[in-house]
Write a protein that holds these residues in place. Structure first.
Motif, short mmCIF file in Angstrom:
data_model
loop_
_atom_site.label_atom_id
_atom_site.label_comp_id
_atom_site.label_asym_id
_atom_site.label_seq_id
_atom_site.Cartn_x
_atom_site.Cartn_y
_atom_site.Cartn_z
N UNK A 193 24.02 72.96 -63.66
CA UNK A 193 24.49 71.63 -63.30
C UNK A 193 23.30 70.68 -63.33
N UNK A 194 23.58 69.38 -63.20
CA UNK A 194 22.51 68.39 -63.15
C UNK A 194 22.10 68.18 -61.70
N UNK A 195 21.27 69.09 -61.20
CA UNK A 195 20.86 69.05 -59.80
C UNK A 195 19.84 67.95 -59.58
N UNK A 196 20.13 67.07 -58.61
CA UNK A 196 19.23 65.97 -58.29
C UNK A 196 18.28 66.36 -57.18
N UNK A 197 17.04 65.90 -57.30
CA UNK A 197 16.01 66.19 -56.29
C UNK A 197 15.39 64.90 -55.81
N UNK A 198 15.03 64.87 -54.52
CA UNK A 198 14.36 63.71 -53.96
C UNK A 198 13.24 64.20 -53.05
N UNK A 199 12.46 63.25 -52.54
CA UNK A 199 11.24 63.60 -51.80
C UNK A 199 11.43 63.45 -50.29
N UNK A 200 12.65 63.65 -49.80
CA UNK A 200 12.90 63.54 -48.36
C UNK A 200 12.01 64.52 -47.58
N UNK A 201 11.28 64.00 -46.59
CA UNK A 201 10.41 64.80 -45.73
C UNK A 201 9.29 65.50 -46.49
N UNK A 202 9.07 65.13 -47.75
CA UNK A 202 8.02 65.77 -48.54
C UNK A 202 6.74 64.97 -48.38
N UNK A 203 5.65 65.66 -48.04
CA UNK A 203 4.41 65.00 -47.66
C UNK A 203 3.36 65.00 -48.77
N UNK A 226 9.97 66.07 -64.22
CA UNK A 226 9.59 64.84 -63.51
C UNK A 226 8.16 65.06 -63.02
N UNK A 227 7.21 64.32 -63.57
CA UNK A 227 5.80 64.54 -63.27
C UNK A 227 5.29 63.61 -62.19
N UNK A 228 4.39 64.14 -61.38
CA UNK A 228 3.67 63.34 -60.38
C UNK A 228 4.63 62.49 -59.56
N UNK A 229 5.64 63.15 -59.01
CA UNK A 229 6.63 62.43 -58.20
C UNK A 229 6.00 62.11 -56.85
N UNK A 230 5.89 60.82 -56.56
CA UNK A 230 5.21 60.37 -55.34
C UNK A 230 6.12 60.50 -54.13
N UNK A 231 5.50 60.76 -52.99
CA UNK A 231 6.27 60.83 -51.74
C UNK A 231 6.96 59.50 -51.48
N UNK A 232 6.36 58.42 -51.95
CA UNK A 232 6.91 57.08 -51.73
C UNK A 232 8.15 56.80 -52.58
N UNK A 233 8.48 57.73 -53.50
CA UNK A 233 9.65 57.52 -54.37
C UNK A 233 10.97 57.69 -53.61
#
Length: 126
Positions: A48-58, A76-83
């Motif tokens: 499936x097209x699983x979506x990922x986010x940076x919730x609680x990621x430091x 997805x490269x260099x995904x910032x915590x601020x994203x």
């Protein structure tokens, strides 16, 4: 949590698995650092097209979506915590998602088609 090793882009990765919905949801959230040679593999029951986010990621991450054969299909490269709360999705359905420390793809030349070499990919039913 079972830990094993896999080879990815010529690097031996220390692997940890997220095989339950709870462990997949937590992911690498809350960790203040991630080793360069560490990967967390998210195992899903179907493609499936699983979506990922940076919730609680430091710490910033590289996120790799893999097909059922363990080959990279999207990065997805260099995904910032601020994203956060942006959600990142793969370009095609994936079975596994691998997270590593940021810049891993760039440093090791990971591209679409790069295989994650793992003796036994875990499977899950939910």
């Amino acid at each position: 949590q079972s830990v094993s090793t896999a080879e990815f882009g010529g690097v031996s990765l220390k692997m940890e698995y997220a095989t339950t919905s709870a462990s997949r949801e937590k992911g690498l959230g809350g960790r203040t650092s991630i080793e360069d040679n560490y990967g967390m593999l998210f195992v899903f029951p179907k493609d499936d097209r699983y979506g990922f986010w940076m919730k609680d990621t430091l710490v910033p991450l590289d996120i790799f979506w893999l097909d059922a054969q363990g080959q990279v299909i999207s990065i997805a490269q260099d995904v910032a915590t601020s994203s956060y709360p942006n959600v990142f999705y793969p370009s095609a359905p994936a079975r596994y998602v691998l997270e590593t420390a940021s810049s891993f793809a760039r440093v090791h030349g990971i591209a679409t088609g790069t295989p994650l070499l793992l003796k036994n990919f875990p499977s899950v039913s939910e």
